[in-house]
Design a protein around this motif. Sequence first.
Motif, short mmCIF file in Angstrom:
data_model
loop_
_atom_site.label_atom_id
_atom_site.label_comp_id
_atom_site.label_asym_id
_atom_site.label_seq_id
_atom_site.Cartn_x
_atom_site.Cartn_y
_atom_site.Cartn_z
N ARG A 2 42.39 1.69 -2.81
CA ARG A 2 41.45 1.19 -3.80
C ARG A 2 40.07 1.17 -3.17
NH1 ARG A 2 42.14 -4.48 -5.00
NH2 ARG A 2 43.35 -4.78 -3.13
N TYR A 3 39.08 1.30 -3.99
CA TYR A 3 37.70 1.27 -3.52
C TYR A 3 36.94 0.33 -4.45
CZ TYR A 3 39.26 5.33 -0.98
OH TYR A 3 39.97 6.17 -0.16
N ILE A 4 36.23 -0.63 -3.87
CA ILE A 4 35.49 -1.59 -4.70
C ILE A 4 34.08 -1.77 -4.18
CG2 ILE A 4 37.57 -2.85 -5.42
CD1 ILE A 4 36.73 -5.10 -3.50
N ALA A 5 33.23 -2.22 -5.08
CA ALA A 5 31.87 -2.62 -4.72
C ALA A 5 31.69 -4.05 -5.22
CB ALA A 5 30.84 -1.71 -5.36
N VAL A 6 31.18 -4.90 -4.36
CA VAL A 6 30.91 -6.29 -4.72
C VAL A 6 29.42 -6.54 -4.50
CG1 VAL A 6 31.40 -8.71 -4.22
CG2 VAL A 6 33.22 -7.00 -3.94
N GLU A 7 28.76 -7.05 -5.52
CA GLU A 7 27.36 -7.41 -5.38
C GLU A 7 27.21 -8.89 -5.66
OE1 GLU A 7 22.87 -6.12 -6.74
OE2 GLU A 7 24.58 -5.13 -7.65
N TRP A 8 26.61 -9.59 -4.70
CA TRP A 8 26.33 -11.02 -4.88
C TRP A 8 24.90 -11.15 -5.36
CZ3 TRP A 8 29.68 -9.53 -1.06
CH2 TRP A 8 30.94 -10.12 -1.11
N LEU A 9 24.72 -11.84 -6.44
CA LEU A 9 23.41 -11.96 -7.05
C LEU A 9 22.74 -13.29 -6.74
CD1 LEU A 9 24.35 -10.39 -10.49
CD2 LEU A 9 23.38 -9.26 -8.49
N SER A 29 34.07 -1.58 -0.10
CA SER A 29 35.30 -1.69 0.70
C SER A 29 36.32 -0.63 0.31
CB SER A 29 35.96 -3.06 0.49
OG SER A 29 35.16 -4.08 1.01
N GLU A 30 37.01 -0.12 1.33
CA GLU A 30 38.18 0.73 1.14
C GLU A 30 39.38 -0.15 1.48
OE1 GLU A 30 39.83 5.06 2.50
OE2 GLU A 30 38.66 3.92 3.97
N ILE A 92 35.18 1.60 -7.64
CA ILE A 92 34.42 2.83 -7.45
C ILE A 92 35.40 3.93 -7.03
CG2 ILE A 92 32.24 1.67 -6.89
CD1 ILE A 92 32.88 2.15 -3.91
N THR A 93 34.95 5.16 -7.07
CA THR A 93 35.81 6.28 -6.70
C THR A 93 35.82 6.48 -5.19
OG1 THR A 93 34.05 7.93 -6.81
CG2 THR A 93 35.27 7.47 -8.87
N LYS A 94 36.87 7.14 -4.73
CA LYS A 94 36.97 7.48 -3.32
C LYS A 94 35.79 8.35 -2.91
CE LYS A 94 39.71 10.00 0.04
NZ LYS A 94 40.92 10.72 0.34
N GLU A 98 33.12 7.59 0.03
CA GLU A 98 32.98 8.54 1.14
C GLU A 98 31.54 9.01 1.29
OE1 GLU A 98 35.03 9.26 3.47
OE2 GLU A 98 36.85 8.41 2.63
N GLN A 99 30.88 9.23 0.17
CA GLN A 99 29.49 9.68 0.21
C GLN A 99 28.61 8.61 0.87
OE1 GLN A 99 27.75 10.34 -3.65
NE2 GLN A 99 26.19 11.68 -2.81
#
Length: 110
Positions: A2-9, A29-30, A92-94, A98-99
């Motif tokens: 799984r791939y995730i993005a976490v943004e703390w505001l 995170s991966e 998010i996508t792998k 990776e990018q």
Amino acid sequence: MRYIAVEWLWYRFPDRYEINDSLPVKIYSEINELGEEIRKIEFFLNGKVGFASSEISYCEVEQTETELSDQVIPELDVIDESGGTTDFVIGITKEYFEQIWQVIVDTIKK
């Protein structure tokens, strides 16, 4: 995986939170099938970055370390339930992960 993005505001609410350049504002995170974080990229409010994997750990912010979590990372719906108005979590996508990983790690290693 799984791939995730976490943004703390939190930084958008200066009346409620102390602005702190040593706390990340965005993390990518991966995560493996067991829920273990295996790679991480952190972005800080001051534009600095950190990243970690089982082979490497690097952070541009003094007195801060970017390390892999020692806790199991829950599924997105569980994270969303525990969040509030100061965080935002998406899958998010792998390829996207990776990018970002390649740009950050290759830039730092040069």
